[in-house]
Scaffold this motif. Structure first.
Motif, PDB file in Angstrom:
ATOM      1  N   ASP A 179     -13.209   4.367  19.041  1.00  0.00           N
ATOM      2  CA  ASP A 179     -12.980   2.937  19.266  1.00  0.00           C
ATOM      3  C   ASP A 179     -13.376   2.501  20.666  1.00  0.00           C
ATOM      4  N   GLY A 180     -14.461   3.041  21.181  1.00  0.00           N
ATOM      5  CA  GLY A 180     -14.916   2.633  22.509  1.00  0.00           C
ATOM      6  C   GLY A 180     -15.599   1.277  22.472  1.00  0.00           C
ATOM      7  N   PHE A 181     -15.809   0.697  23.635  1.00  0.00           N
ATOM      8  CA  PHE A 181     -16.481  -0.591  23.718  1.00  0.00           C
ATOM      9  C   PHE A 181     -17.464  -0.537  24.872  1.00  0.00           C
ATOM     10  N   GLY A 182     -18.663  -1.021  24.662  1.00  0.00           N
ATOM     11  CA  GLY A 182     -19.727  -0.909  25.640  1.00  0.00           C
ATOM     12  C   GLY A 182     -19.671  -1.973  26.715  1.00  0.00           C
ATOM     13  N   PRO A 189     -21.675   0.406  33.501  1.00  0.00           N
ATOM     14  CA  PRO A 189     -21.153   1.437  32.596  1.00  0.00           C
ATOM     15  C   PRO A 189     -20.246   0.841  31.539  1.00  0.00           C
ATOM     16  N   ALA A 190     -20.109   1.569  30.436  1.00  0.00           N
ATOM     17  CA  ALA A 190     -19.210   1.130  29.364  1.00  0.00           C
ATOM     18  C   ALA A 190     -17.781   1.069  29.886  1.00  0.00           C
ATOM     19  N   ARG A 191     -17.066   0.038  29.492  1.00  0.00           N
ATOM     20  CA  ARG A 191     -15.705  -0.162  30.006  1.00  0.00           C
ATOM     21  C   ARG A 191     -14.758   0.960  29.604  1.00  0.00           C
ATOM     22  N   HIS A 192     -14.975   1.527  28.393  1.00  0.00           N
ATOM     23  CA  HIS A 192     -14.052   2.587  27.983  1.00  0.00           C
ATOM     24  C   HIS A 192     -14.266   3.855  28.808  1.00  0.00           C
ATOM     25  N   HIS A 193     -15.485   4.062  29.305  1.00  0.00           N
ATOM     26  CA  HIS A 193     -15.703   5.209  30.187  1.00  0.00           C
ATOM     27  C   HIS A 193     -15.057   4.984  31.548  1.00  0.00           C
ATOM     28  N   LEU A 194     -15.120   3.746  32.038  1.00  0.00           N
ATOM     29  CA  LEU A 194     -14.434   3.436  33.297  1.00  0.00           C
ATOM     30  C   LEU A 194     -12.924   3.630  33.150  1.00  0.00           C
ATOM     31  N   GLU A 195     -12.398   3.156  32.021  1.00  0.00           N
ATOM     32  CA  GLU A 195     -10.962   3.328  31.785  1.00  0.00           C
ATOM     33  C   GLU A 195     -10.600   4.805  31.712  1.00  0.00           C
ATOM     34  N   GLN A 196     -11.409   5.584  30.996  1.00  0.00           N
ATOM     35  CA  GLN A 196     -11.132   7.019  30.871  1.00  0.00           C
ATOM     36  C   GLN A 196     -11.150   7.701  32.234  1.00  0.00           C
ATOM     37  N   ARG A 197     -12.123   7.379  33.048  1.00  0.00           N
ATOM     38  CA  ARG A 197     -12.209   8.008  34.367  1.00  0.00           C
ATOM     39  C   ARG A 197     -11.034   7.615  35.257  1.00  0.00           C
ATOM     40  N   ARG A 228     -13.914  13.880  34.719  1.00  0.00           N
ATOM     41  CA  ARG A 228     -15.281  14.352  34.973  1.00  0.00           C
ATOM     42  C   ARG A 228     -16.213  14.005  33.814  1.00  0.00           C
ATOM     43  N   SER A 229     -15.705  14.152  32.601  1.00  0.00           N
ATOM     44  CA  SER A 229     -16.510  13.816  31.427  1.00  0.00           C
ATOM     45  C   SER A 229     -16.909  12.349  31.450  1.00  0.00           C
ATOM     46  N   ALA A 230     -15.949  11.480  31.769  1.00  0.00           N
ATOM     47  CA  ALA A 230     -16.249  10.050  31.832  1.00  0.00           C
ATOM     48  C   ALA A 230     -17.250   9.749  32.942  1.00  0.00           C
ATOM     49  N   GLU A 231     -17.082  10.408  34.119  1.00  0.00           N
ATOM     50  CA  GLU A 231     -18.003  10.193  35.229  1.00  0.00           C
ATOM     51  C   GLU A 231     -19.425  10.602  34.841  1.00  0.00           C
ATOM     52  N   SER A 232     -19.551  11.704  34.121  1.00  0.00           N
ATOM     53  CA  SER A 232     -20.861  12.146  33.659  1.00  0.00           C
ATOM     54  C   SER A 232     -21.487  11.112  32.721  1.00  0.00           C
ATOM     55  N   GLU A 233     -20.673  10.560  31.810  1.00  0.00           N
ATOM     56  CA  GLU A 233     -21.166   9.535  30.895  1.00  0.00           C
ATOM     57  C   GLU A 233     -21.617   8.296  31.674  1.00  0.00           C
ATOM     58  N   ILE A 234     -20.843   7.915  32.669  1.00  0.00           N
ATOM     59  CA  ILE A 234     -21.175   6.726  33.470  1.00  0.00           C
ATOM     60  C   ILE A 234     -22.511   6.917  34.182  1.00  0.00           C
ATOM     61  N   GLY A 265     -24.922   8.912  33.356  1.00  0.00           N
ATOM     62  CA  GLY A 265     -25.984   8.920  32.357  1.00  0.00           C
ATOM     63  C   GLY A 265     -26.355   7.522  31.902  1.00  0.00           C
ATOM     64  N   GLU A 266     -25.355   6.672  31.698  1.00  0.00           N
ATOM     65  CA  GLU A 266     -25.614   5.289  31.279  1.00  0.00           C
ATOM     66  C   GLU A 266     -26.363   4.514  32.354  1.00  0.00           C
ATOM     67  N   LEU A 267     -25.912   4.658  33.610  1.00  0.00           N
ATOM     68  CA  LEU A 267     -26.566   3.937  34.703  1.00  0.00           C
ATOM     69  C   LEU A 267     -28.015   4.394  34.858  1.00  0.00           C
ATOM     70  N   GLY A 268     -28.248   5.720  34.736  1.00  0.00           N
ATOM     71  CA  GLY A 268     -29.612   6.232  34.833  1.00  0.00           C
ATOM     72  C   GLY A 268     -30.492   5.711  33.718  1.00  0.00           C
ATOM     73  N   HIS A 269     -29.953   5.691  32.512  1.00  0.00           N
ATOM     74  CA  HIS A 269     -30.719   5.187  31.363  1.00  0.00           C
ATOM     75  C   HIS A 269     -31.047   3.709  31.546  1.00  0.00           C
ATOM     76  N   ASP A 270     -30.052   2.914  31.956  1.00  0.00           N
ATOM     77  CA  ASP A 270     -30.275   1.484  32.131  1.00  0.00           C
ATOM     78  C   ASP A 270     -31.277   1.217  33.253  1.00  0.00           C
ATOM     79  N   ARG A 271     -31.222   2.019  34.327  1.00  0.00           N
ATOM     80  CA  ARG A 271     -32.147   1.824  35.443  1.00  0.00           C
ATOM     81  C   ARG A 271     -33.585   2.058  34.981  1.00  0.00           C
ATOM     82  N   LEU A 272     -33.788   3.130  34.212  1.00  0.00           N
ATOM     83  CA  LEU A 272     -35.131   3.399  33.696  1.00  0.00           C
ATOM     84  C   LEU A 272     -35.607   2.279  32.782  1.00  0.00           C
ATOM     85  N   PHE A 273     -34.698   1.769  31.989  1.00  0.00           N
ATOM     86  CA  PHE A 273     -35.048   0.669  31.086  1.00  0.00           C
ATOM     87  C   PHE A 273     -35.474  -0.570  31.874  1.00  0.00           C
ATOM     88  N   LEU A 274     -34.679  -0.925  32.903  1.00  0.00           N
ATOM     89  CA  LEU A 274     -34.968  -2.119  33.682  1.00  0.00           C
ATOM     90  C   LEU A 274     -36.261  -1.964  34.486  1.00  0.00           C
TER      91      LEU A 274
END
Length: 423
Positions: free
Chosen positions: A359-362, A368-376, A401-407, A409-418
């Motif tokens: 039930d995460g939310f992007g 980063p996804a808000r649920h990853h920020l909350e988890q961290r 640590r798991s949430a930080e890794s996800e964050i 990864g998301e920022l890196g992916h979005d940066r490449l996209f932009l």
């Protein structure tokens, strides 16, 4: 005249093949009303040539024949059903549905025909007959109830849904009117359905669970048993989401029912054929509040590996914020699992982590996804309050640590996209 009508229908069928719409029923309805004798002749022609062009008008003809000459109409229907032709039976049932309409008088022959249609194996035929039963309920509820309770919906969710729409506040059959034999038969048929995802089925079980809690719990356990799955194609024991929450909490024995459920989970952790026994406990609990934590604490206190693994199994169905809202219980569960080493530790961590991940939310691109920020952030806060080197602290730090890794990864992916887009 029937020959001319047949030729016209064949021409309309050709028109349909060329892409033009054609609906002969309004014309046929007006014609048969004006000349009722044609209805009997049309039904006879269909019996003689079931694959002929006139067959599509059978529902109209059946209705008009019953209205103009009931004796001939019921005799013709029996002959049509005796043909043992699926398409003719479906069209005949449709004609009976149209005939019934708002008529209050119910012929004994109509009841006999309905009983025959309700027992038919084809779902379409039974659904048409059930529509007639609902119409009858407006004038004769006892008869409609008797007819409804003759219907078998074994392995047919569509028929089951229409049967259960007859119950409850919007139906015509109160739950309290069900006798013990009928209730047991209905529950046995629910047990054989491929799924119980339909709203009406869940509403029936929800209302029944408040009064007949043990019977509904037994149904849930039966559907989740290992030996059930291989017998039914497309089988899913319990819904992914309940449209209507079960009402075990309405029972004064709610705590006993929860303990019964967690014990069943503990006894069925292995050999369930890939099914999820924890879903049974979750369906009873609905939400993991203090009353549920008391039972889960009792299971931890039992001190056996199976009960501890069972707690891990059912925690998978907790709300994703459970791990932070009830961190004291989570650390207690982790400590109990670690006393039994690898299998229990893995089961407990797997269940808790699964709850966190659902039930995460992007978030927007570049964030980063808000649920990853909350988890961290929440995991760090809980870890900071726990003893250094404890199992609980290590677990929450790992979550952070798991949430930080996800964050990252998301920022890196979005940066490449932009950076790589050309718009």
């Amino acid at each position: 005249m029937l020959d001319n009508l047949g030729r016209g229908l064949r021409a309309e069928q050709d028109a349909e093949l060329s892409g033009r719409d054609a609906n002969p029923e309004p014309f046929a309805h007006a014609l048969l009303q004006d000349r009722p004798s044609l209805a009997r002749a049309l039904v006879g022609a269909v019996i003689d040539e079931p694959a002929g062009s006139l067959t599509r008008l059978l529902p109209v003809a059946v209705r008009e024949l019953l209205l103009s000459d009931a004796d001939a109409g019921w005799e013709a229907i029996e002959t049509l059903l005796d043909c043992d032709d699926l398409e003719l039976t479906r069209l005949t049932a449709a004609g009976l549905h149209r005939f019934r309409g708002g008529r209050a008088v119910i012929d004994a022959r109509e009841r006999a025909i309905l009983e025959r249609l309700l027992a038919y194996e084809d779902d379409v035929v039974r659904l048409q007959a059930l529509q007639v039963v609902r119409q009858i309920s407006e004038y004769d509820r006892p008869m409609a109830t008797e007819l409804l309770l003759t219907v078998s919906f074994d392995q047919s969710p569509a028929v089951a849904e229409h049967v259960f729409y007859a119950f409850g506040e919007h139906g015509y059959l109160p739950y309290e009117d069900l006798g013990d034999t009928d209730r047991e038969r209905i529950l046995a048929e629910i047990a054989s359905l491929p799924t119980i995802d339909e709203y009406a089925v869940q509403a029936f079980l929800a209302d029944l669970s408040a009064t007949y809690s043990d019977e509904v719990l037994q149904l849930l356990k039966h559907r989740s048993a290992a030996e059930v799955r291989p017998r039914i194609s497309g089988y899913r024991a319990l819904p992914d989401r309940w449209h209507k929450e079960l009402r075990f909490r309405g029972s004064p024995r709610f705590g006993e029912l929860l303990w019964d459920a967690i014990t069943w989970v503990a006894e069925n952790l292995d050999g369930t054929g890939g099914l999820e026994p924890g879903a049974v406990f979750a369906a009873v609990a609905v939400t993991y509040d203090d009353a549920v934590l008391v039972v889960l604490g009792r299971a931890l206190g039992a001190g056996t590996a199976n009960y501890i693994r069972a707690v891990g199994e059912v925690l998978e169905y907790a709300h994703r914020t459970f791990v932070w809202d009830h961190s004291d219980f989570v650390t207690q569960a982790l400590d109990a699992a670690d006393e039994h080493r690898d299998q229990c530790s893995r089961a407990m961590r797997r269940g808790i982590y699964a709850a966190v991940r659902k039930d995460g939310f992007g978030g927007p691109i570049g964030a980063p996804a808000r649920h990853h920020l909350e988890q961290r952030d929440r995991s760090r806060a809980v870890a900071a309050a726990l003893t250094e080197g404890s199992a609980g602290r290590e677990f929450y730090e790992a979550l952070a640590r798991s949430a930080e890794s996800e964050i990252l990864g998301e920022l890196g992916h979005d940066r490449l996209f932009l950076e790589s887009r050309d718009w």
